[in-house]
Write a protein that holds these residues in place. Structure first.
Motif, PDB file in Angstrom:
ATOM      1  N   ASP A 186       0.854  -1.184   0.000  1.00 58.94           N
ATOM      2  CA  ASP A 186       0.000   0.000   0.000  1.00 58.94           C
ATOM      3  C   ASP A 186       0.889   1.232   0.000  1.00 58.94           C
ATOM      4  O   ASP A 186       1.619   1.479   0.960  1.00 58.94           O
ATOM      5  CB  ASP A 186      -0.905  -0.002   1.235  1.00 58.94           C
ATOM      6  N   PHE A 194      12.452  10.247  -3.951  1.00 57.05           N
ATOM      7  CA  PHE A 194      12.476  10.727  -5.338  1.00 57.05           C
ATOM      8  C   PHE A 194      13.485   9.956  -6.182  1.00 57.05           C
ATOM      9  O   PHE A 194      14.522   9.492  -5.680  1.00 57.05           O
ATOM     10  CB  PHE A 194      12.869  12.202  -5.380  1.00 57.05           C
ATOM     11  N   GLY A 195      13.201   9.875  -7.467  1.00 58.14           N
ATOM     12  CA  GLY A 195      14.187   9.407  -8.425  1.00 58.14           C
ATOM     13  C   GLY A 195      15.137  10.547  -8.777  1.00 58.14           C
ATOM     14  O   GLY A 195      15.001  11.664  -8.277  1.00 58.14           O
ATOM     15  N   PHE A 212       3.916   9.394  -7.348  1.00 60.13           N
ATOM     16  CA  PHE A 212       3.687  10.746  -7.832  1.00 60.13           C
ATOM     17  C   PHE A 212       4.669  11.081  -8.953  1.00 60.13           C
ATOM     18  O   PHE A 212       5.787  10.559  -8.997  1.00 60.13           O
ATOM     19  CB  PHE A 212       3.913  11.768  -6.703  1.00 60.13           C
ATOM     20  N   LEU A 216       3.090  19.275  -8.354  1.00 58.89           N
ATOM     21  CA  LEU A 216       2.537  17.939  -8.556  1.00 58.89           C
ATOM     22  C   LEU A 216       1.854  17.855  -9.918  1.00 58.89           C
ATOM     23  O   LEU A 216       1.031  18.697 -10.262  1.00 58.89           O
ATOM     24  CB  LEU A 216       1.527  17.614  -7.460  1.00 58.89           C
ATOM     25  N   TYR A 218       6.289  14.700 -10.226  1.00 61.57           N
ATOM     26  CA  TYR A 218       6.432  16.122  -9.970  1.00 61.57           C
ATOM     27  C   TYR A 218       7.200  16.762 -11.123  1.00 61.57           C
ATOM     28  O   TYR A 218       8.097  16.163 -11.708  1.00 61.57           O
ATOM     29  CB  TYR A 218       7.203  16.368  -8.668  1.00 61.57           C
ATOM     30  N   ARG A 268      -0.889  11.796  -9.482  1.00 62.00           N
ATOM     31  CA  ARG A 268      -0.627  10.828  -8.414  1.00 62.00           C
ATOM     32  C   ARG A 268      -1.418   9.543  -8.696  1.00 62.00           C
ATOM     33  O   ARG A 268      -2.464   9.569  -9.340  1.00 62.00           O
ATOM     34  CB  ARG A 268      -0.997  11.404  -7.058  1.00 62.00           C
ATOM     35  N   TYR A 306       1.753   5.206  -2.440  1.00 65.98           N
ATOM     36  CA  TYR A 306       1.346   6.168  -3.460  1.00 65.98           C
ATOM     37  C   TYR A 306       2.551   6.520  -4.323  1.00 65.98           C
ATOM     38  O   TYR A 306       3.693   6.533  -3.851  1.00 65.98           O
ATOM     39  CB  TYR A 306       0.785   7.443  -2.814  1.00 65.98           C
ATOM     40  N   ARG A 332       5.731   7.208  -2.043  1.00 63.32           N
ATOM     41  CA  ARG A 332       5.437   7.498  -0.645  1.00 63.32           C
ATOM     42  C   ARG A 332       4.770   6.286  -0.003  1.00 63.32           C
ATOM     43  O   ARG A 332       3.651   5.938  -0.348  1.00 63.32           O
ATOM     44  CB  ARG A 332       4.546   8.728  -0.502  1.00 63.32           C
ATOM     45  N   GLY A 333       5.510   5.658   0.942  1.00 60.56           N
ATOM     46  CA  GLY A 333       4.928   4.553   1.684  1.00 60.56           C
ATOM     47  C   GLY A 333       4.615   4.973   3.097  1.00 60.56           C
ATOM     48  O   GLY A 333       3.625   4.563   3.668  1.00 60.56           O
ATOM     49  N   GLY A 334       5.461   5.775   3.681  1.00 62.57           N
ATOM     50  CA  GLY A 334       5.261   6.276   5.039  1.00 62.57           C
ATOM     51  C   GLY A 334       5.086   7.772   5.018  1.00 62.57           C
ATOM     52  O   GLY A 334       4.291   8.312   4.272  1.00 62.57           O
ATOM     53  N   ASN A 335       5.899   8.458   5.814  1.00 61.26           N
ATOM     54  CA  ASN A 335       5.740   9.910   5.895  1.00 61.26           C
ATOM     55  C   ASN A 335       6.727  10.673   5.035  1.00 61.26           C
ATOM     56  O   ASN A 335       6.782  11.890   5.086  1.00 61.26           O
ATOM     57  CB  ASN A 335       5.861  10.373   7.355  1.00 61.26           C
ATOM     58  N   MET A 336       7.487   9.964   4.216  1.00 62.57           N
ATOM     59  CA  MET A 336       8.460  10.671   3.398  1.00 62.57           C
ATOM     60  C   MET A 336       8.278  10.338   1.921  1.00 62.57           C
ATOM     61  O   MET A 336       7.786   9.259   1.572  1.00 62.57           O
ATOM     62  CB  MET A 336       9.887  10.306   3.820  1.00 62.57           C
ATOM     63  N   LEU A 337       8.656  11.284   1.086  1.00 57.40           N
ATOM     64  CA  LEU A 337       8.703  11.043  -0.345  1.00 57.40           C
ATOM     65  C   LEU A 337      10.122  10.603  -0.709  1.00 57.40           C
ATOM     66  O   LEU A 337      11.091  11.229  -0.275  1.00 57.40           O
ATOM     67  CB  LEU A 337       8.359  12.309  -1.119  1.00 57.40           C
TER      68      LEU A 337
END
Lengths: 112, 114
Positions: free
Chosen positions: A31, A102-103, A35, A47, A37, A50, A33, A95-100
């Protein structure tokens, strides 16, 4: 730890044409998300679109759409009818937890 | 425009000095995240604050610290600056901790350490 990979450092597209930017990610979570950007030269990250991992339907926002392949852990961005204003750095993010996470980004150039 | 502002725009410091970067979140946003973006790379998560408490930290040493204020403005403090701290520092605000919430980014502060 999650990782996000963008294998195309630079892409070029003719105005009004279609371009696809690639992104793959690695995670053990089910589970999460994803994105895309956009970061223009002005630096402000915006953004674009998503995708929720539990939704099979690919997200669409006007000229922007994604191809989400959960089993393959792939999340590509398709830009249709490219415009000069689309020129920017594009970052895929997880985003799996509270952080993004990035690639490394893909620089998109749009030729008139 | 995302409604998130950062100050200053540019900053030049020397190695060993301390620096404070500021972020003003969108009105009502109780969550702020800070990222470091080295030249030519994607942003890296430093930490997140939720209702004035640190709520997660990336792989950054303790000399990177933060504060969030009741009016949802925030600060990033970096002590004992090193050359590798030269980067664009981005803050992003959001309404709550839910993962689907959009993070609204500021324009960043460009820090150069000499």
């Amino acid at each position: 730890a999650q990782t996000v990979t963008q294998s195309q450092p630079e892409m070029s597209v003719q105005e009004a044409e279609t371009v696809t930017l690639s992104c793959t990610y690695d995670t053990s979570e089910s589970d999460y998300y994803l994105f895309w950007y956009k970061q223009p030269p002005s630096r402000q990250m915006i953004l674009v679109i998503r995708q929720e991992a539990y939704k099979q339907q690919n997200a669409t926002e006007n000229r922007f759409s994604v191809n989400f392949q959960k089993a393959a852990k792939s999340f590509s961005l398709k830009i249709s009818d490219s415009q000069l204003g689309d020129a920017a750095m594009y970052f895929c993010a997880y985003r799996g937890g509270n952080m993004l996470t990035f690639g490394g980004g893909t620089r998109l150039m749009v030729k008139p | 425009e995302t409604g998130v502002t950062q100050s200053p725009t540019h900053l030049i410091k020397t190695r060993g000095q301390q620096v404070t970067l500021r972020c003003s979140s969108q009105s009502g946003h109780n969550t702020v995240s800070w990222y470091q973006q080295a030249l030519g790379q994607g942003p890296q998560f430093i930490f997140q604050y939720y209702r004035e408490e640190e709520n997660g930290r990336g792989n950054f040493p303790p000399r990177f610290s933060g504060l969030q204020f009741p009016n949802y403005s925030s600060e990033l403090n970096v002590n004992a600056l090193e050359l590798d701290d030269s980067a664009l520092y981005l803050c992003a605000s959001s309404l709550g901790l839910e993962r689907y919430n959009e993070q609204f980014f500021g324009p960043g502060t460009r820090l150069t350490v000499l």
